[in-house]
Design a protein around this motif. Structure first.
Motif, PDB file in Angstrom:
ATOM      1  N   THR A 136       6.130  -9.326   7.294  1.00  0.00           N
ATOM      2  CA  THR A 136       4.714  -9.665   7.117  1.00  0.00           C
ATOM      3  C   THR A 136       4.320  -9.527   5.653  1.00  0.00           C
ATOM      4  O   THR A 136       4.931  -8.754   4.902  1.00  0.00           O
ATOM      5  CB  THR A 136       3.813  -8.759   7.973  1.00  0.00           C
ATOM      6  OG1 THR A 136       2.437  -9.111   7.763  1.00  0.00           O
ATOM      7  CG2 THR A 136       3.995  -7.301   7.608  1.00  0.00           C
ATOM      8  N   SER A 137       3.271 -10.255   5.262  1.00  0.00           N
ATOM      9  CA  SER A 137       2.691 -10.138   3.919  1.00  0.00           C
ATOM     10  C   SER A 137       1.307  -9.508   3.965  1.00  0.00           C
ATOM     11  O   SER A 137       0.553  -9.576   2.985  1.00  0.00           O
ATOM     12  CB  SER A 137       2.609 -11.519   3.249  1.00  0.00           C
ATOM     13  OG  SER A 137       3.899 -12.053   3.034  1.00  0.00           O
ATOM     14  N   SER A 138       0.989  -8.884   5.094  1.00  0.00           N
ATOM     15  CA  SER A 138      -0.298  -8.201   5.227  1.00  0.00           C
ATOM     16  C   SER A 138      -0.317  -6.944   4.365  1.00  0.00           C
ATOM     17  O   SER A 138       0.557  -6.078   4.497  1.00  0.00           O
ATOM     18  CB  SER A 138      -0.540  -7.831   6.691  1.00  0.00           C
ATOM     19  OG  SER A 138      -1.615  -6.917   6.809  1.00  0.00           O
ATOM     20  N   PHE A 139      -1.323  -6.861   3.490  1.00  0.00           N
ATOM     21  CA  PHE A 139      -1.413  -5.687   2.616  1.00  0.00           C
ATOM     22  C   PHE A 139      -1.538  -4.405   3.431  1.00  0.00           C
ATOM     23  O   PHE A 139      -0.902  -3.388   3.109  1.00  0.00           O
ATOM     24  CB  PHE A 139      -2.605  -5.820   1.668  1.00  0.00           C
ATOM     25  CG  PHE A 139      -2.851  -4.586   0.842  1.00  0.00           C
ATOM     26  CD1 PHE A 139      -2.046  -4.309  -0.256  1.00  0.00           C
ATOM     27  CD2 PHE A 139      -3.866  -3.698   1.171  1.00  0.00           C
ATOM     28  CE1 PHE A 139      -2.259  -3.168  -1.016  1.00  0.00           C
ATOM     29  CE2 PHE A 139      -4.081  -2.551   0.426  1.00  0.00           C
ATOM     30  CZ  PHE A 139      -3.277  -2.283  -0.681  1.00  0.00           C
ATOM     31  N   ALA A 140      -2.345  -4.412   4.469  1.00  0.00           N
ATOM     32  CA  ALA A 140      -2.558  -3.205   5.267  1.00  0.00           C
ATOM     33  C   ALA A 140      -1.257  -2.716   5.900  1.00  0.00           C
ATOM     34  O   ALA A 140      -0.934  -1.522   5.871  1.00  0.00           O
ATOM     35  CB  ALA A 140      -3.609  -3.473   6.344  1.00  0.00           C
ATOM     36  N   TRP A 141      -0.474  -3.644   6.478  1.00  0.00           N
ATOM     37  CA  TRP A 141       0.774  -3.261   7.123  1.00  0.00           C
ATOM     38  C   TRP A 141       1.810  -2.778   6.098  1.00  0.00           C
ATOM     39  O   TRP A 141       2.496  -1.767   6.322  1.00  0.00           O
ATOM     40  CB  TRP A 141       1.344  -4.440   7.909  1.00  0.00           C
ATOM     41  CG  TRP A 141       0.713  -4.611   9.254  1.00  0.00           C
ATOM     42  CD1 TRP A 141      -0.302  -5.459   9.580  1.00  0.00           C
ATOM     43  CD2 TRP A 141       1.034  -3.898  10.448  1.00  0.00           C
ATOM     44  NE1 TRP A 141      -0.637  -5.330  10.901  1.00  0.00           N
ATOM     45  CE2 TRP A 141       0.183  -4.374  11.463  1.00  0.00           C
ATOM     46  CE3 TRP A 141       1.958  -2.910  10.764  1.00  0.00           C
ATOM     47  CZ2 TRP A 141       0.219  -3.906  12.769  1.00  0.00           C
ATOM     48  CZ3 TRP A 141       2.017  -2.421  12.066  1.00  0.00           C
ATOM     49  CH2 TRP A 141       1.147  -2.915  13.049  1.00  0.00           C
ATOM     50  N   VAL A 142       1.913  -3.492   4.991  1.00  0.00           N
ATOM     51  CA  VAL A 142       2.899  -3.108   3.980  1.00  0.00           C
ATOM     52  C   VAL A 142       2.538  -1.769   3.350  1.00  0.00           C
ATOM     53  O   VAL A 142       3.392  -0.881   3.202  1.00  0.00           O
ATOM     54  CB  VAL A 142       3.009  -4.204   2.903  1.00  0.00           C
ATOM     55  CG1 VAL A 142       3.870  -3.731   1.728  1.00  0.00           C
ATOM     56  CG2 VAL A 142       3.588  -5.478   3.501  1.00  0.00           C
TER      57      VAL A 142
END
Length: 317
Positions: A221-227
């Motif tokens: 994923t490229s989601s900031f929150a997940w990363v």
């Protein structure tokens, strides 16, 4: 301490050869940093006839303290940089190292269970100990792959944060670093309950397995929150790892060869770090994170082998 003072002093001179000399001395200093202090502590602990069970608590407190000091160091470095420019943090490092040297001068020296012979003989004995004892060789592999993955992650997190974060405003890297250091502190605090539930070997298997998952998140994923969340979790694993690895070294490595064996461990670690840093330059980020996850996976498998071995079962019980 003297080496660190020289190294940070050399940073004041815009001369390539002096800076290169500083990097060479830095390698020597780092090797001493990650062996001498720990060897001194373990020897002094046993010299005073403290229970070996207390070593785990000492490593836990050390991990917590390292995280807290790193947070403070980041703030002080920023203040020094604002006041004196890029050279400011190096000047601050000189002052703090001098202060550390004063404290060290008042320590009572100990020499552990000394073996006769020169430095080459000491490393020869350390190498034979690694080759002849399966659990020491496995522990070296566990150390090399976990820390090789950890140091490669250090090179990857900043460009990854810039890649997944919104373009405006730019991500506050200093604040994010402080969050990572808080997680390292929390990881050191989590070590004690994990030790009671799983033992040190089981806790190491658990944090290695969790670390594998965190490194696959930026691949999926490229989601900031997940990363960002995954990076916080892996930093907590690192904080717990410092306590786990120190405790296992005190359990498995003979006191007489502890410093030498720990320095031999750094050879495969440095090879992995060189590979990781070159991959960061040459390979896509997804490939690098998959490699980091695979190194955590190898660490996990080696730790399982260590745990299931005859001596691992004895130590766990």
């Amino acid at each position: 301490c003297v080496l660190e003072i020289i190294i940070n002093s050399l940073e004041h001179f815009p001369n390539l050869w002096l800076l290169l000399l500083g990097r060479i001395l830095g390698g020597i200093s780092t090797s001493l940093l990650f062996s001498a202090f720990e060897s001194w502590m373990v020897t002094e602990h046993r010299k005073r006839k403290f229970p070996d069970e207390w070593l785990a608590s000492t490593y836990s407190y050390s991990s917590i303290g390292n995280g807290l000091v790193a947070i403070l160091a980041g703030v002080l470095a920023q203040v020094a940089a604002d006041a004196y420019g890029d050279i400011g943090p190096f000047r601050l490092a000189i002052a703090l190292t001098v202060l550390t040297l004063v404290f060290v001068c008042f320590w009572k020296e100990n020499y552990g269970e000394q073996e006769t012979g020169d430095a080459g003989g000491a490393f020869g004995m350390a190498w034979r100990e690694i080759c002849n004892k399966r659990e020491i060789a496995l522990l070296g592999g566990v150390n090399a792959f976990f820390e090789g993955a950890m140091y490669t992650f250090v090179f990857m997190w900043v460009p990854t944060i810039f890649r997944v974060a919104p373009e405006s405003p730019p991500p506050p890297i200093g604040l994010i670093f402080s969050c990572f250091m808080i997680c390292i502190t929390l990881g050191g605090m989590v070590f004690t309950p994990l030790l009671k539930m799983f033992g040190v070997e089981g806790a190491t298997v658990l944090i290695s397995a969790i670390a594998i998952g965190t490194m696959l998140v930026p691949v999926l994923t490229s989601s900031f929150a997940w990363v960002f969340g995954a990076f916080l979790v892996v930093e907590a694993c690192v904080g717990c790892w410092f306590a786990c690895s120190g405790t296992m070294r005190s359990m498995y490595i003979p006191e007489a060869q502890q410093a030498s064996i720990m320095n031999v461990y750094r050879v495969p670690l440095n090879i992995l770090v060189v590979i990781g840093t070159k991959m960061e330059e040459l390979a896509p980020a997804n490939v690098v994170f998959c490699t980091i996850a695979s190194w955590f996976g190898v660490c996990c498998l080696l730790q399982i082998a260590l745990t299931l071995g005859p001596k691992g079962k004895t130590k766990a019980s």
